[in-house]
Design an enzyme around this catalytic site. Structure first.
Site, short mmCIF file in Angstrom:
data_model
loop_
_atom_site.label_atom_id
_atom_site.label_comp_id
_atom_site.label_asym_id
_atom_site.label_seq_id
_atom_site.Cartn_x
_atom_site.Cartn_y
_atom_site.Cartn_z
CD GLU A 88 -2.93 1.06 2.34
OE1 GLU A 88 -4.09 0.68 2.10
OE2 GLU A 88 -2.53 1.35 3.47
CB CYS A 335 1.30 7.03 6.55
SG CYS A 335 1.78 5.79 5.35
#
Length: 344
Positions: A88, A335
C-alpha cells in the site's frame, strides 16, 4: 548485481546500437513529458519502442493498482506486484498544493511489533529498488507533484538492502531529482542502517519509532529492542545528529493506558535531555494510535486529555513536540504525519 530498470534501459539502447541521446530522450519522455507507456513514445524508433515494451511490459510503471480509496487528505492505493504480493502507498495532499507520499519497502514485516497490523502478516519478501520507486512513479506519471517521500508504509526500510539503491534513484538529478531533505526514513531502530544512512545520505530525514522510554516495556511491545536495545540505538542517533546537525524525529504512538502516563512522559523527557548539547535537535511526534483488529493483542488510542498532558510535560521540559495527524492503513501500521514541513 541487480541493475535498476533505468540502467537496463540504457543497456538495451546501447545493445541495439542506438546513440546515447536516445536514452536521454527516453528519460525526458518519462520524467518531463509523463508518458506512461513505451508504445506512445513516438520520438523513439519503433524497433526500440517494441524492444522496451517486450523487456519491461507496455507500462513504464511495473505496479498494478488494485484498489484506490480516498478519505480527506489521504488517498490510498493498493498495488499488486508481479508475484501477486500487495503493498500500500498513501498520497497525502495539503491545501497549499503540497503532496507527500508514504511508501512501503517490504511485503509484510517480520519484526512483530505488537500493535502493528503489518507485523501480524509476517515478512514475505523485500521489495526491489524498482518496486519501491515505482510507487512514486505511478503518481508522477499521473501528474502529481512529488514534494516529499516518507518510508513509513509496510516493512522496516533498513531491513531491506535495496533501500539504498532506491534512494539513489529518487535523488538522481536525471530521474526523480528529489533533494535528500525531501525524504524521510522511519526505522524501529536498526543500528547498521542508521549508520549507513549517516554515511551515505546524511541529509535524508531520520525518524525513530520509539513508543516507550523503558527498555523492558519497549522489548515487550517491539521485540527488535532485544537485538538493538534502546540505549544503543540512542547512541547511534546521537552520532547521526552530531554528524548531520539535522533535526531527528522521535515517533511515539499513543496507546491508551500503555505508554501515555505522566511517568512515561517524564522518562521520555529525561531520555532526550540526557543527550546533552544535542538534545535540542530531538523532536517528538505524538501520534494517536490507529486501532486495528489484525493484531493478537488489542490496543486503543489514548484519549485527548492524556495526549495533551503528555505533550504539556514535554513542553515544560523545553522539548520540541507536536501532536500529529493520523493516517491509518488497513494493511500496515499506518502513515503518521509525513514530515511535509521539512523544506529545503
Amino acid at each position: 548485481m541487480i541493475y535498476s530498470k533505468y540502467e537496463v534501459m540504457k543497456r538495451c539502447i546501447s545493445g541495439m546500437n542506438f546513440p546515447d541521446y536516445r536514452y536521454e530522450q527516453l528519460i525526458k519522455m518519462i520524467f518531463a513529458q509523463h508518458i506512461p507507456d513505451f508504445h506512445s513514445m513516438y520520438m523513439l524508433p519503433e524497433r526500440l519502442r517494441s524492444n522496451l515494451a517486450e523487456t519491461f511490459g507496455t507500462s513504464v510503471c511495473g505496479l498494478v493498482p488494485v484498489t484506490h480509496r480516498a478519505s480527506g487528505q489521504a488517498d490510498k492505493v493498493l498495488f499488486q506486484l508481479k508475484d501477486g504480493n500487495c503493498v500500500e502507498t498513501v498520497n497525502l495532499h495539503y491545501k497549499k498544493g503540497w503532496e507527500s507520499f508514504c511508501v512501503s519497502s517490504q511485503c509484510g514485516c517480520g519484526f512483530g511489533c505488537k500493535f502493528c497490523a503489518t507485523g501480524a502478516i509476517g515478512h514475505k519478501r523485500n521489495m526491489t529498488a524498482d518496486e519501491i520507486t515505482d510507487q512514486i512513479l505511478y503518481f508522477y506519471l499521473a501528474g502529481h507533484q512529488i514534494n516529499s517521500v516518507s518510508f513509513m508504509g509496510m516493512g522496516e526500510p533498513f531491513a531491506n538492502p535495496n533501500l539504498f539503491d532506491a534512494l539513489k534513484i529518487l535523488t538522481n538529478p536525471s530521474l526523480f531529482g528529489l533533494s535528500q531533505r525531501r525524504i524521510t526514513i522511519s526505522t524501529i531502530g536498526m543500528i547498521p542502517g542508521i549508520k549507513r544512512l549517516t554515511r551515505d545520505f546524511p541529509q535524508v530525514n531520520l525518524a525513530f519509532s520509539l513508543h516507550s522510554p523503558f527498555e523492558k516495556q519497549r522489548s515487550e511491545l517491539m521485540p527488535i529492542n532485544q537485538t538493538y536495545p534502546l540505549h544503543k540505538v540512542m547512541d547511534a542517533l546521537d552520532a547521526h545528529v552530531a554528524n548531520t546537525k539535522r533535526r531527528l524525529f522521535l515517533a511515539y504512538i499513543m496507546l491508551g493506558g500503555i505508554n501515555d502516563s505522566a511517568e512515561h512522559a517524564k522518562a521520555l523527557a529525561h531520555l532526550i535531555l540526557s543527550r546533552g548539547a544535542l538534545s535540542y535537535l530531538y523532536h517528538v511526534d505524538l501520534i494517536p494510535y490507529n486501532a486495528t483488529d489484525k493484531t493478537a493483542r488489542k490496543f486503543t488510542a489514548s484519549n485527548h486529555e492524556a495526549i495533551k498532558n503528555f505533550s504539556d510535560i514535554l513542553h515544560s521540559n523545553r522539548i520540541s513536540v507536536a501532536i500529529r495527524m493520523q493516517f491509518g492503513s488497513d494493511i500496515g501500521a499506518g502513515c503518521g504525519q509525513l514530515y511535509a514541513d521539512e523544506r529545503d
